[in-house]
Design a protein around this motif. Structure first.
Motif, PDB file in Angstrom:
ATOM      1  N   THR A  34      42.177   5.851  54.957  1.00 31.64           N
ATOM      2  CA  THR A  34      43.272   6.280  54.098  1.00 31.64           C
ATOM      3  C   THR A  34      42.797   6.637  52.696  1.00 31.64           C
ATOM      4  OG1 THR A  34      44.868   5.022  55.366  1.00 31.64           O
ATOM      5  CG2 THR A  34      45.495   5.569  53.114  1.00 31.64           C
ATOM      6  N   ASP A  87      55.501   4.037  47.624  1.00 32.00           N
ATOM      7  CA  ASP A  87      56.494   3.036  48.006  1.00 32.00           C
ATOM      8  C   ASP A  87      56.272   1.700  47.319  1.00 32.00           C
ATOM      9  OD1 ASP A  87      57.639   4.953  49.632  1.00 32.00           O
ATOM     10  OD2 ASP A  87      56.690   4.229  51.457  1.00 32.00           O
ATOM     11  N   HIS A 115      50.039  15.514  54.139  1.00 35.51           N
ATOM     12  CA  HIS A 115      50.973  14.908  55.088  1.00 35.51           C
ATOM     13  C   HIS A 115      51.206  15.846  56.270  1.00 35.51           C
ATOM     14  CE1 HIS A 115      54.911  13.603  56.660  1.00 35.51           C
ATOM     15  NE2 HIS A 115      54.455  12.394  56.372  1.00 35.51           N
ATOM     16  N   ASP A 128      51.641   3.409  57.906  1.00 34.78           N
ATOM     17  CA  ASP A 128      51.152   4.774  57.791  1.00 34.78           C
ATOM     18  C   ASP A 128      52.241   5.579  57.094  1.00 34.78           C
ATOM     19  OD1 ASP A 128      48.755   6.286  59.729  1.00 34.78           O
ATOM     20  OD2 ASP A 128      50.086   7.510  58.487  1.00 34.78           O
ATOM     21  N   TYR A 129      51.833   6.551  56.282  1.00 32.59           N
ATOM     22  CA  TYR A 129      52.843   7.356  55.598  1.00 32.59           C
ATOM     23  C   TYR A 129      53.393   8.440  56.508  1.00 32.59           C
ATOM     24  CZ  TYR A 129      49.847  11.434  54.280  1.00 32.59           C
ATOM     25  OH  TYR A 129      49.060  12.554  54.249  1.00 32.59           O
ATOM     26  N   CYS A 130      52.805   8.596  57.650  1.00 31.15           N
ATOM     27  CA  CYS A 130      53.250   9.583  58.624  1.00 31.15           C
ATOM     28  C   CYS A 130      54.111   8.887  59.679  1.00 31.15           C
ATOM     29  CB  CYS A 130      52.028  10.247  59.255  1.00 31.15           C
ATOM     30  SG  CYS A 130      52.442  11.540  60.417  1.00 31.15           S
ATOM     31  N   ASP A 171      54.184   4.653  52.333  1.00 29.05           N
ATOM     32  CA  ASP A 171      53.277   5.497  51.559  1.00 29.05           C
ATOM     33  C   ASP A 171      52.730   4.668  50.411  1.00 29.05           C
ATOM     34  OD1 ASP A 171      52.014   7.291  49.824  1.00 29.05           O
ATOM     35  OD2 ASP A 171      53.487   8.871  50.177  1.00 29.05           O
TER      36      ASP A 171
END
Length: 170
Positions: free
Chosen positions: A136, A120, A16, A90-92, A116
């Motif tokens: 991803t 999630d 991350h 996006d997890y970011c 995420d």
């Protein structure tokens, strides 16, 4: 007999922190110079995906999710082709901020969300007719801690995202 459970070497691309730092720079560059940032894996790759969807998905309102949407380039190109039910995750958080900034004026139909896929809950997202991922899964496979566990969770989540007609695109 060869061990088929061998993991790839981990990489900073699986963290991350790497993506957060990369997108902080891209947000700054966009705000200062109007540059929307890198198209990871290249524009040609995104074009082939968009072209395939344009030719094979009849209903332009089909729900499409882009996993690891980055700056939202693929979704912007889908919107340009008339697709209307688009979600980038996006997890970011910084990637989502950049994608929103880049697309909001020209393509307000595109939605973005911090999500995420390995942690999630899906209940707020789907289902989708198309699940798109162009990197991803690769990044998850390079995670320095429990890459196999992350990949297994990813596969479980993607399968659960699909509606009865859904397709997965890698």
């Amino acid at each position: 007999m060869e061990d088929t459970d061998t993991e790839l070497n981990s990489s900073e691309l699986g963290t991350h922190t790497y993506w957060q730092q990369a997108y902080i720079k891209e947000i700054s560059n966009f705000e200062e110079n109007g540059d929307p940032g890198d198209v990871w894996f290249g524009e040609d790759s995104a074009y082939r995906v968009v072209d395939w969807l344009r030719r094979n998905v009849e209903d332009k309102n089909t729900a499409v999710i882009d996993l690891g949407c980055g700056n939202g380039y693929t979704l912007s190109e889908l919107a340009r082709e008339g697709f209307t039910n688009l979600l980038g995750v996006d997890y970011c958080e910084e990637a989502v901020i950049l994608a929103e900034k880049v697309s909001k004026r020209e393509f307000p139909v595109i939605r973005f969300k911090v999500f995420d896929i390995t942690r999630d809950d899906l209940s707020s997202l789907g289902p989708f007719g198309v699940v798109h991922d162009k990197g991803t899964y690769d990044a998850i496979s390079l995670h320095p801690e429990d890459a196999k566990g992350h990949r297994d969770k990813y596969i479980e989540q993607v399968a659960a995202m699909l509606d009865e007609t859904g397709d997965i695109m890698f």
